[in-house]
Design an enzyme around this catalytic site. Structure first.
Site, PDB file in Angstrom:
ATOM      1  N   GLN A 108      61.629  60.890   5.050  1.00  0.00           N
ATOM      2  CA  GLN A 108      60.520  60.196   5.230  1.00  0.00           C
ATOM      3  C   GLN A 108      59.807  60.743   6.509  1.00  0.00           C
ATOM      4  OE1 GLN A 108      60.075  55.971   6.898  1.00  0.00           O
ATOM      5  NE2 GLN A 108      59.935  55.317   4.992  1.00  0.00           N
ATOM      6  N   TYR A 178      51.523  51.591   9.563  1.00  0.00           N
ATOM      7  CA  TYR A 178      51.604  52.774  10.152  1.00  0.00           C
ATOM      8  C   TYR A 178      50.160  53.391   9.968  1.00  0.00           C
ATOM      9  CZ  TYR A 178      56.551  52.614  10.771  1.00  0.00           C
ATOM     10  OH  TYR A 178      57.807  52.375  11.191  1.00  0.00           O
ATOM     11  N   ALA A 353      68.324  48.894   0.048  1.00  0.00           N
ATOM     12  CA  ALA A 353      68.373  49.286   1.455  1.00  0.00           C
ATOM     13  C   ALA A 353      69.560  48.266   1.981  1.00  0.00           C
ATOM     14  CB  ALA A 353      67.244  48.876   2.293  1.00  0.00           C
ATOM     15  N   ARG A 354      69.204  47.033   2.005  1.00  0.00           N
ATOM     16  CA  ARG A 354      70.149  45.921   2.819  1.00  0.00           C
ATOM     17  C   ARG A 354      71.328  46.009   2.046  1.00  0.00           C
ATOM     18  NH1 ARG A 354      66.168  40.920   3.485  1.00  0.00           N
ATOM     19  NH2 ARG A 354      65.487  42.113   1.501  1.00  0.00           N
TER      20      ARG A 354
END
Length: 411
Positions: A108, A178, A353-354
């Site tokens: 990333q 971002y 993810a989690r």
């Protein structure tokens, strides 16, 4: 342009090999980028390699290294990986280790912009304009045209280095407010030049970055981007604009896939995650006076949102209907039943993810035919573990060797 939902035999098998740009993944499951908190001095560590080897050994098609900054002031913490020659040996060691487990690996790449920590980095955070960041109690610096040109080139240089260090893909960070995402946001971007005002101008930086990356690497590796559908704040970037940006990106031909996300690390950090907001745990890891602020006002800043499986699907459907390019569904992917739903809805990949922090070998068990569903309870306490290494706080971490042994035992 309308995407037709697949029917019957047209529905992909999520566990079968699939093409992502020039890369063939062993399945359609991607370990989503989650800041690991395991880099030191902006370099790869053995602990970071072990983290991604665990997920590769656990069966994912591709694991994503997060977060790799394209400029020194673009880090949310000075420890984060920074693309530079000194990082090359560690990055190559990481990609070799992941490939040895049969998985692909993505990096990333991005610039944190107003989310960056200027005190840690020793440099002002860049943003569309002056902005006070409550968490770091500091002001951003307005990005100049020269700054933006440097950031665009930084993404291209990072993508080239990703090729040279063995990555199969890069994921451009266009989300969570971002830098590129902050320019997309009408709440944060009040510029009156060619980077502000109407959506075409606010999207200029994101599109320039994606095109520069494509020009830098051609078809040597896959190029993805993580794009916000909704900032989760009034007056922010929202779905109607996200649909148009996705269409422009598709027309540009700069990406092989879009991963759809939501929320603002700057203004509403819990909006993406859904589930509990662990205020006590957040307060415990923060320095003063931020700790006191979390204790007094955290319930207003760190809101809890109800969890359900595939919780970004309703919005993601709108983008799916508007473009034909491959899309990655993120958010609440907890088992084969949700993966199959994503495939039926016309998504080509899923990102987890989690669930994989809780059980790195979950995909191996699903592949072995188990009716395995994630044990993650969405307490989000993993978010508070980043300073000592991101993990599920409810289980004892295992070594990559332990994970491989467990996977063999269940297959």
């Amino acid at each position: 342009m309308t995407q037709t939902t697949p029917r019957g035999d047209d529905v992909p098998d999520v566990l079968a090999p699939a093409k992502l740009g020039p890369v063939t993944l062993r399945n359609r499951i991607i370990k989503a980028a989650t800041y690991e908190g395991l880099s030191r001095d902006s370099l790869v560590t053995d602990e970071l390699i072990d983290f991604h080897v665990r997920h590769a050994a656990g069966g994912v098609g591709m694991t994503t290294v997060a977060y790799c900054a394209v400029a020194p002031e673009g880090r949310t913490d000075r420890k984060q990986i920074l693309w530079r020659p000194e990082a090359v040996p560690g990055l190559r060691k990481l990609t070799d280790a992941v490939h040895a487990e049969g998985a692909a690996v993505s990096a990333q790449i991005g610039h944190a912009g107003p989310v960056a920590n200027p005190k840690s980095n020793g440099a002002p955070a860049l943003a569309p304009g002056r902005h006070f960041h409550l968490t770091t109690t500091s002001l951003t610096r307005t990005a100049t045209r020269d700054d933006l040109a440097r950031v665009v080139k930084g993404h291209a240089d990072a993508a080239r280095m990703a090729v040279e260090t063995g990555f199969d893909a890069v994921e451009i960070h266009l989300g969570h407010n971002y830098l590129a995402s902050s320019f997309l946001s009408p709440k944060l971007n009040h510029r009156t030049d060619e980077y502000g005002g109407r959506l075409e101008n606010r999207a200029r930086l994101a599109r320039d970055i994606a095109r520069a990356v494509r020009d830098a690497v051609g078809g040597e590796i896959a190029i993805l981007a993580k794009l916000n559908m909704d900032d989760g704040v009034p007056g922010g970037f929202w779905l109607d604009e996200a649909i148009q940006v996705a269409q422009w990106i598709e027309q540009d031909g700069s990406l092989d896939a879009l991963e759809l996300t939501a929320g603002s690390s700057l203004l509403n950090p819990m909006y993406l995650f859904k589930g509990d907001a662990p205020l006590r745990e957040f307060a415990a890891i923060m320095p003063q006076p931020v700790k006191l602020g979390v204790q007094l006002f955290g319930k207003y800043k760190l809101r809890a949102y109800p969890y359900k499986d595939a919780y970004l699907l309703d919005d993601a459907r709108q983008i799916r209907a508007a473009v034909n390019m491959p899309l990655v569904l993120l958010g609440g992917i907890t088992g084969k039943h949700v993966m199959d739903l994503a495939m039926r809805e016309g998504f080509q990949f899923v990102a987890m993810a989690r669930a994989l922090l809780r059980e790195p070998d979950l995909i191996n068990r699903i592949t072995a035919g188990e009716d395995a569903r994630s044990l993650c309870i969405h307490c989000n306490k993993c978010m508070t573990a980043i300073y000592g290494g991101t993990r599920c706080v409810l289980v004892t971490p295992t070594s990559p060797r332990d994970t491989r042994r467990d996977a063999t035992a269940t297959s």
